[in-house]
Design a protein around this motif. Structure first.
Motif, mmCIF file in Angstrom:
data_model
loop_
_atom_site.group_PDB
_atom_site.id
_atom_site.type_symbol
_atom_site.label_atom_id
_atom_site.label_comp_id
_atom_site.label_asym_id
_atom_site.label_seq_id
_atom_site.Cartn_x
_atom_site.Cartn_y
_atom_site.Cartn_z
ATOM 1 N N CYS A 8 24.927 35.526 52.776
ATOM 2 C CA CYS A 8 24.391 36.878 52.580
ATOM 3 C C CYS A 8 23.088 36.840 51.786
ATOM 4 O O CYS A 8 23.014 36.206 50.724
ATOM 5 N N LYS A 9 22.089 37.553 52.267
ATOM 6 C CA LYS A 9 20.790 37.572 51.593
ATOM 7 C C LYS A 9 20.808 38.442 50.339
ATOM 8 O O LYS A 9 20.204 38.085 49.323
ATOM 9 N N ASP A 10 21.460 39.588 50.418
ATOM 10 C CA ASP A 10 21.529 40.525 49.296
ATOM 11 C C ASP A 10 22.983 40.685 48.899
ATOM 12 O O ASP A 10 23.761 41.349 49.590
ATOM 13 N N ILE A 11 23.353 40.076 47.767
ATOM 14 C CA ILE A 11 24.766 40.037 47.396
ATOM 15 C C ILE A 11 24.918 40.081 45.885
ATOM 16 O O ILE A 11 24.071 39.569 45.136
ATOM 17 N N ARG A 12 25.989 40.721 45.437
ATOM 18 C CA ARG A 12 26.400 40.728 44.042
ATOM 19 C C ARG A 12 27.869 40.324 43.991
ATOM 20 O O ARG A 12 28.608 40.433 44.977
ATOM 21 N N PHE A 13 28.318 39.871 42.807
ATOM 22 C CA PHE A 13 29.664 39.334 42.659
ATOM 23 C C PHE A 13 30.385 40.029 41.507
ATOM 24 O O PHE A 13 29.920 39.979 40.359
ATOM 25 N N LEU A 14 31.500 40.672 41.815
ATOM 26 C CA LEU A 14 32.363 41.270 40.803
ATOM 27 C C LEU A 14 33.657 40.473 40.771
ATOM 28 O O LEU A 14 34.353 40.372 41.790
ATOM 29 N N ASN A 15 33.958 39.886 39.628
ATOM 30 C CA ASN A 15 35.152 39.063 39.488
ATOM 31 C C ASN A 15 36.184 39.801 38.640
ATOM 32 O O ASN A 15 35.896 40.201 37.505
ATOM 33 N N ILE A 16 37.380 39.974 39.188
ATOM 34 C CA ILE A 16 38.494 40.563 38.451
ATOM 35 C C ILE A 16 39.550 39.477 38.352
ATOM 36 O O ILE A 16 40.177 39.096 39.346
ATOM 37 N N THR A 17 39.703 38.944 37.146
ATOM 38 C CA THR A 17 40.536 37.766 36.963
ATOM 39 C C THR A 17 41.275 37.868 35.632
ATOM 40 O O THR A 17 40.953 38.702 34.785
ATOM 41 N N CYS A 18 42.266 37.002 35.466
ATOM 42 C CA CYS A 18 43.145 37.104 34.305
ATOM 43 C C CYS A 18 42.972 35.958 33.311
ATOM 44 O O CYS A 18 43.621 35.967 32.268
ATOM 45 N N ALA A 19 42.139 34.978 33.630
ATOM 46 C CA ALA A 19 42.024 33.770 32.791
ATOM 47 C C ALA A 19 40.606 33.617 32.268
ATOM 48 O O ALA A 19 39.703 33.225 33.025
ATOM 49 N N PRO A 20 40.369 33.896 30.989
ATOM 50 C CA PRO A 20 39.026 33.726 30.423
ATOM 51 C C PRO A 20 38.504 32.300 30.558
ATOM 52 O O PRO A 20 37.295 32.087 30.682
ATOM 53 N N GLU A 21 39.425 31.326 30.546
ATOM 54 C CA GLU A 21 39.029 29.920 30.623
ATOM 55 C C GLU A 21 38.946 29.410 32.055
ATOM 56 O O GLU A 21 38.581 28.248 32.291
ATOM 57 N N GLY A 22 39.279 30.240 33.029
ATOM 58 C CA GLY A 22 39.238 29.820 34.427
ATOM 59 C C GLY A 22 37.816 29.566 34.893
ATOM 60 O O GLY A 22 36.851 30.149 34.387
ATOM 61 N N ARG A 23 37.673 28.721 35.896
ATOM 62 C CA ARG A 23 36.339 28.333 36.354
ATOM 63 C C ARG A 23 35.561 29.518 36.923
ATOM 64 O O ARG A 23 34.346 29.593 36.766
ATOM 65 N N LEU A 24 36.259 30.445 37.593
ATOM 66 C CA LEU A 24 35.565 31.604 38.158
ATOM 67 C C LEU A 24 34.885 32.406 37.067
ATOM 68 O O LEU A 24 33.716 32.798 37.199
#
Length: 388
Positions: free
Chosen positions: A137-153
């Motif tokens: 995708c040329k124009d993209i943003r990323f919203l991450n909803i996750t439960c682990a502060p130490e996770g790689r994501l």
């Protein structure tokens, strides 16, 4: 299970999962607080995503693997009614599909907001889906909803200008099965993209928490349904609650290690072949919609299967409304909830069914895979190089 002492639960290999299911109503209230605390950053980020396409609508792609995929599946039907559909196109894609065939699911010229759901953020597909979407995708943003502060994501997205990560750390389930992580990620995304007022959403969360605590208090009703000699369970529903049936079915499959046969479908679609699954050792649960029109179809299939006399139990999971199923039910009170919020107490009920069924078949819910071939965080995945 919810009233058992810690020593008993540990002897059954169930103390982690039992606690994590039981704490969810508190976590839902916490999640509302997380939304409020991060609301300014969320609103600014979503507004930037809205403007990505200029006059074109931005594709909001919910993604995850397994249970994390089912978060998006559950949300999309609701948001197609209650989200900002003038600005966004909502869809749910498995991260496993994006990684395996990125150009089948993503288009270079589509403005895209990729919303990644991840309990740990360490699954190979979670990270690779972000990478592949960025490549395509040329124009993209990323919203991450996750439960682990130490996770790689979370860690690898921390310094990116095109990414926002919202954490729900208390929902980082330590048991094998995702329980609170599923319901809290579903709730947080609903709060973000639902265009209803903050007061309405706050009231719905309060009601959902109240109903969740009612489910916990009524565990004996669930146990009574499970006391008979069954070996099959099916879940049915419509709209967002149809999507929720897949998660309910997966919990049975995971926690019993496949010792109970499972199926799921839409209330209307079940007649078209899948109904042949039902026999006299089957429990049928139907998640009944609160939409007055849709509810009719859920009650119709309940009436039909009950009249057929082919199942051991036919159970409506419902709130009190004008139209009700008159047979066996677990009926909750309270103000009627829209489906994205009704999914919370309904999935808690399904988790309670799965937990008690796991114990019934002699399995250990905290570590249900005796061979270790299925793991809390997926292993053995090879991510192959890709060039757009």
């Amino acid at each position: 299970m919810f009233e058992a002492d810690e020593e008993t639960l540990k002897s059954q290999g169930a103390h982690i999962t039992t606690h994590e299911i039981k704490q969810q109503p508190d976590l839902w209230e916490d999640t509302l607080g997380i939304y409020d605390k991060n609301r300014k950053a969320i609103d600014e980020f979503v507004e930037a995503a809205r403007k990505l396409g200029g006059d074109r609508r931005t594709r909001v792609v919910f993604t995850g693997a397994g249970t994390s995929e089912y978060v998006g599946n559950t949300l999309v039907p609701y948001l197609r009614r209650k989200g900002d559909n003038d600005a966004f196109v909502f869809l749910s894609l498995a991260s496993t599909d994006i990684v395996a065939a990125p150009e089948d699911y993503l288009r270079a010229d589509d403005p895209t907001l990729l919303v990644s759901f991840a309990r740990s953020g360490n699954s190979p597909e979670s990270l690779a889906a972000v990478e592949r979407a960025g490549q395509v995708c040329k124009d993209i943003r990323f919203l991450n909803i996750t439960c682990a502060p130490e996770g790689r994501l979370a860690v690898e997205s921390a310094d990116r200008d095109d990414a926002l990560t919202i954490l729900i750390p208390r929902a980082n389930d330590q048991g094998f099965a995702m329980t609170g992580s599923f319901s809290c990620m579903e709730l947080l995304a609903a709060l973000i993209f639902d265009t209803s007022s903050r007061d309405e959403k706050g009231a719905w969360v309060s009601t959902a928490a109240e109903l969740g605590r009612d489910v916990i208090a009524r565990e004996d009703e669930v146990k009574a349904l499970l006391a008979s000699d069954f070996d099959r369970i099916t879940y049915l529903g419509s709209g967002s609650l149809n999507a929720l049936t897949k998660e309910a079915q997966l919990k049975i499959l995971e926690l019993t290690h496949g010792l109970i046969a499972t199926s799921y479908d839409s209330s209307m679609g079940y007649r078209h072949g899948p109904k042949s699954f039902v026999n006299d050792r089957t429990l049928v649960f139907v998640f009944v919609s609160n939409d007055p029109y849709t509810r009719q179809y859920d009650v119709d299939i309940l009436d039909e299967i009950a009249a057929d006399g082919i199942a051991q139990h036919v159970v409506a999971v419902q709130q009190k409304a004008d139209l009700m199923f008159g047979g066996e039910s677990i009926t909750l009170g309270g103000a009627l909830l829209p489906e994205a919020y009704l999914a919370l107490p309904f999935v808690l009920l399904a988790q309670t069914v799965s937990l008690n069924t796991s114990i019934k078949v002699g399995n250990t819910p905290d570590t249900p895979s005796p061979t270790g071939t299925v793991n809390r965080v997926v292993k053995g995945v090879t991510i192959h190089p890709f060039e757009a």
